[in-house]
Scaffold this active site. Structure first.
Site, PDB file in Angstrom:
ATOM      1  N   HIS A 107       0.842  -1.194   0.000  1.00 58.40           N
ATOM      2  CA  HIS A 107       0.000   0.000   0.000  1.00 58.40           C
ATOM      3  C   HIS A 107       0.877   1.244   0.000  1.00 58.40           C
ATOM      4  CE1 HIS A 107       0.792  -1.334   4.111  1.00 58.40           C
ATOM      5  NE2 HIS A 107       0.736  -0.078   4.492  1.00 58.40           N
ATOM      6  N   LEU A 108       0.357   2.317  -0.551  1.00 54.83           N
ATOM      7  CA  LEU A 108       1.103   3.566  -0.683  1.00 54.83           C
ATOM      8  C   LEU A 108       0.494   4.608   0.251  1.00 54.83           C
ATOM      9  CD1 LEU A 108       2.324   5.181  -3.957  1.00 54.83           C
ATOM     10  CD2 LEU A 108       0.944   6.552  -2.385  1.00 54.83           C
TER      11      LEU A 108
END
Ligand SMILES: [Zn+2]
Length: 151
Positions: A107-108
């Site tokens: 995830h960013l």
């Protein structure tokens, strides 16, 4: 974690999932979605997450990387509109040594920054008391995502 979010690209799941969308989800794309961090480092802390369970950037398809990138752009626009911010940290933590809280599903992060707030690196992994609660953050951001998605 992260796999429980609805996936509109899977018709079998979407009917079930739409009835109980995680209230922290602020935008649902085709291959990725945007969710508030339950333990934000700052107000407006967003995460861009591919629906598919994958631990590395290298394992994402070009289409997934493309949508993660496009949603990151969208998040930047939304955060700038929603907050009078002075900067944004954007980053991915791969592996626990890099500070990933959920290392099995890539995830960013986008973390809004204001001059004089606590240094980003010193607050990673800690929980802080923030002036805005998550319901207020979701209520602030969702309408902007909806408007831009339909523009
Ligand atoms: Zn997962």
């Amino acid at each position: 974690m992260f796999c429980h979010a609805p996936n509109p690209s899977n018709p079998d799941l979407s009917a079930v999932a739409s009835a109980k969308v995680d209230p922290l989800v602020v935008h649902q794309g085709q291959l990725a979605y945007v969710i508030l961090n339950l333990y934000p480092y700052n107000n407006g802390h967003l995460m861009v997450v591919p629906y598919r369970h994958e631990s590395s950037l290298a394992g994402l398809t070009p289409e997934e990387m493309n949508e993660v990138g496009l949603l990151t752009q969208r998040c930047e626009v939304v955060l700038r509109e929603a907050y009078k911010l002075e900067g944004i940290n954007v980053g991915v933590n791969l592996g626990s040594a890099a500070g990933a809280g959920i290392e099995e599903h890539v995830h960013l992060h986008l973390v809004p920054r204001w001059n004089g707030d606590t240094n980003f690196m010193t607050v990673v992994g800690q929980t802080r008391v923030l002036p805005e609660d998550l319901r207020a953050t979701a209520a602030r951001l969702k309408p902007i995502f909806e408007r831009l998605a339909n523009a």
